[in-house]
Scaffold this active site. Structure first.
Site, PDB file in Angstrom:
ATOM      1  N   ASP A  13       0.835  -1.203   0.000  1.00 40.72           N
ATOM      2  CA  ASP A  13       0.000   0.000   0.000  1.00 40.72           C
ATOM      3  C   ASP A  13       0.871   1.253   0.000  1.00 40.72           C
ATOM      4  O   ASP A  13       2.002   1.235   0.492  1.00 40.72           O
ATOM      5  CB  ASP A  13      -0.920  -0.032   1.237  1.00 40.72           C
ATOM      6  CG  ASP A  13      -2.133   0.869   1.072  1.00 40.72           C
ATOM      7  OD1 ASP A  13      -2.351   1.386  -0.041  1.00 40.72           O
ATOM      8  OD2 ASP A  13      -2.850   1.061   2.065  1.00 40.72           O
ATOM      9  N   ASN A  61     -11.027  -2.575  -5.486  1.00 39.80           N
ATOM     10  CA  ASN A  61     -10.265  -1.564  -6.230  1.00 39.80           C
ATOM     11  C   ASN A  61     -10.910  -1.171  -7.565  1.00 39.80           C
ATOM     12  O   ASN A  61     -10.531  -0.160  -8.162  1.00 39.80           O
ATOM     13  CB  ASN A  61      -8.809  -2.019  -6.451  1.00 39.80           C
ATOM     14  CG  ASN A  61      -7.941  -1.938  -5.212  1.00 39.80           C
ATOM     15  OD1 ASN A  61      -7.021  -2.736  -5.023  1.00 39.80           O
ATOM     16  ND2 ASN A  61      -8.199  -0.969  -4.342  1.00 39.80           N
TER      17      ASN A  61
HETATM   18  C1  IPE Z   1      -5.501  -2.675  -0.172  1.00 38.85           C
HETATM   19  O1  IPE Z   1      -5.136  -1.361  -0.439  1.00 38.85           O
HETATM   20  C2  IPE Z   1      -5.534  -3.459  -1.437  1.00 38.85           C
HETATM   21  C3  IPE Z   1      -4.249  -3.623  -2.109  1.00 38.85           C
HETATM   22  C4  IPE Z   1      -3.095  -3.283  -1.626  1.00 38.85           C
HETATM   23  C5  IPE Z   1      -4.322  -4.247  -3.393  1.00 38.85           C
HETATM   24  P1  IPE Z   1      -6.240  -0.211  -0.598  1.00 38.85           P
HETATM   25  O2  IPE Z   1      -5.495   1.064  -0.738  1.00 38.85           O
HETATM   26  O3  IPE Z   1      -7.187  -0.570  -1.680  1.00 38.85           O
HETATM   27  O4  IPE Z   1      -6.993  -0.337   0.800  1.00 38.85           O
HETATM   28  P2  IPE Z   1      -7.873   0.651   1.655  1.00 38.85           P
HETATM   29  O5  IPE Z   1      -9.024   1.094   0.795  1.00 38.85           O
HETATM   30  O6  IPE Z   1      -7.008   1.810   2.031  1.00 38.85           O
HETATM   31  O7  IPE Z   1      -8.285  -0.172   2.838  1.00 38.85           O
HETATM   32  C1  IPE Z   2      -1.436   0.159  -3.450  1.00 36.25           C
HETATM   33  O1  IPE Z   2      -1.241   1.540  -3.490  1.00 36.25           O
HETATM   34  C2  IPE Z   2      -1.690  -0.442  -4.797  1.00 36.25           C
HETATM   35  C3  IPE Z   2      -3.089  -0.770  -5.072  1.00 36.25           C
HETATM   36  C4  IPE Z   2      -4.047  -0.836  -4.191  1.00 36.25           C
HETATM   37  C5  IPE Z   2      -3.428  -1.074  -6.442  1.00 36.25           C
HETATM   38  P1  IPE Z   2      -2.444   2.559  -3.492  1.00 36.25           P
HETATM   39  O2  IPE Z   2      -2.819   2.834  -4.905  1.00 36.25           O
HETATM   40  O3  IPE Z   2      -3.547   2.097  -2.628  1.00 36.25           O
HETATM   41  O4  IPE Z   2      -1.770   3.834  -2.876  1.00 36.25           O
HETATM   42  P2  IPE Z   2      -2.411   4.884  -1.867  1.00 36.25           P
HETATM   43  O5  IPE Z   2      -2.983   4.106  -0.738  1.00 36.25           O
HETATM   44  O6  IPE Z   2      -3.451   5.629  -2.636  1.00 36.25           O
HETATM   45  O7  IPE Z   2      -1.278   5.751  -1.460  1.00 36.25           O
HETATM   46 MG    MG Z   3      -4.069   2.393  -0.697  1.00 37.91          MG
END
Ligand code: IPE
Ligand code: IPE
Ligand code: MG
Length: 238
Positions: A13, A61
């Site tokens: 994340d 997502n």
């Molecule tokens: C969790 O990250 C899912 C992945 C890393 C693929 P998100 O960024 O989607 O999670 P939330 O919404 O902050 O819980």
């Molecule tokens: C994790 O990074 C990757 C996916 C969930 C695809 P994020 O895209 O969630 O990054 P933040 O949380 O917005 O910084």
């Molecule tokens: Mg995220």
């Protein structure tokens, strides 16, 4: 290093926030995340981790803006094609991909199948990419499988045990999850490995995933080595 966890999972994340911090587009954050995953996986394999299971795209997502979802679906085929020799031919890592497959675009599905097939006889670490993965979805599909077995008189009620549930999850045959890491400062599990997390050690770090380099991964392993795992029993050293 002793006491290496056999099975480590990572919620990758913070790619987007990393990009913002570095004045880049979110897409660039995902690209840097992919490069970093390659480095972390290489290190984990060298140090003796047997299974590394990473959250790449959740069942939730899809709610993100179309532009970002499209990028996330298109990037892996390009990435694997470009670095095929380095990632597949000259490595002993075996790839598995778990999650729903019915919503994945054809090109990405083709890459996933090619990747799994090309690495199926590799003898190193199993690197599992969780794509369109949601733990609740996974558990519901296990319940449905078990209900069918029961309905068809293939099992009795007493045959429904934790082991039977394990055997109906995407992670069938995987060792118990020793350590879950989540980067970027969020202290939640979201929708990841809810069943598998029983008695796993949890490690949360503020570092955004693209900056969670092998050195930082090693720090998480050292932290794990100092944990006292009791599994409900008593500490033998006290
Ligand atoms: C969790 O990250 C899912 C992945 C890393 C693929 P998100 O960024 O989607 O999670 P939330 O919404 O902050 O819980
Ligand atoms: C994790 O990074 C990757 C996916 C969930 C695809 P994020 O895209 O969630 O990054 P933040 O949380 O917005 O910084
Ligand atoms: Mg995220």
């Amino acid at each position: 290093m002793n006491r290496i966890p056999k099975h480590v999972a990572i919620i990758l994340d913070g790619n987007g926030r990393w990009a913002k911090k570095n004045h880049k587009f979110r897409a660039q954050g995902h690209v840097h995340g992919a490069f970093n995953l390659r480095d972390v996986a290489k290190y984990a394999n060298e140090i003796g981790v047997k299974y590394l299971t990473v959250y790449c795209f959740s069942t939730e997502n899809w709610k993100r803006p179309e532009k970002e979802v499209n990028f996330l679906m298109k990037m892996p085929p390009r990435y694997f094609e470009k670095y095929w020799n380095q990632i597949v031919i000259n490595s002993n890592i075996r790839y598995k991909v778990i999650g729903r497959r019915d919503r994945i675009p054809a090109k990405l599905l083709e890459t996933i199948e090619r990747l799994e097939d090309a690495t199926k006889n590799k003898t190193g670490m199993v690197l599992t990419l969780c794509v369109d993965y949601g733990s609740q979805d996974e558990i519901v599909s296990a319940i449905k499988n078990i209900a069918i077995l029961y309905k068809e008189n293939k099992i009795n009620l007493d045959d429904i045990t934790p082991n039977l549930v394990d055997d109906n999850l995407f992670t069938k045959g995987y060792p118990k999850l020793d350590l879950l890491i989540r980067t970027s400062g969020e202290c939640r599990i979201s929708n990841y490995l809810l069943w598998q997390l029983a008695y796993s050690e949890l490690y949360f770090t503020d570092t955004f995933f693209p900056d969670f380099t092998p050195d930082k991964f090693k720090e998480a392993l050292i932290d794990f080595q100092n944990r006292n795992r009791r599994f409900g029993g008593l500490d033998e050293n006290k």
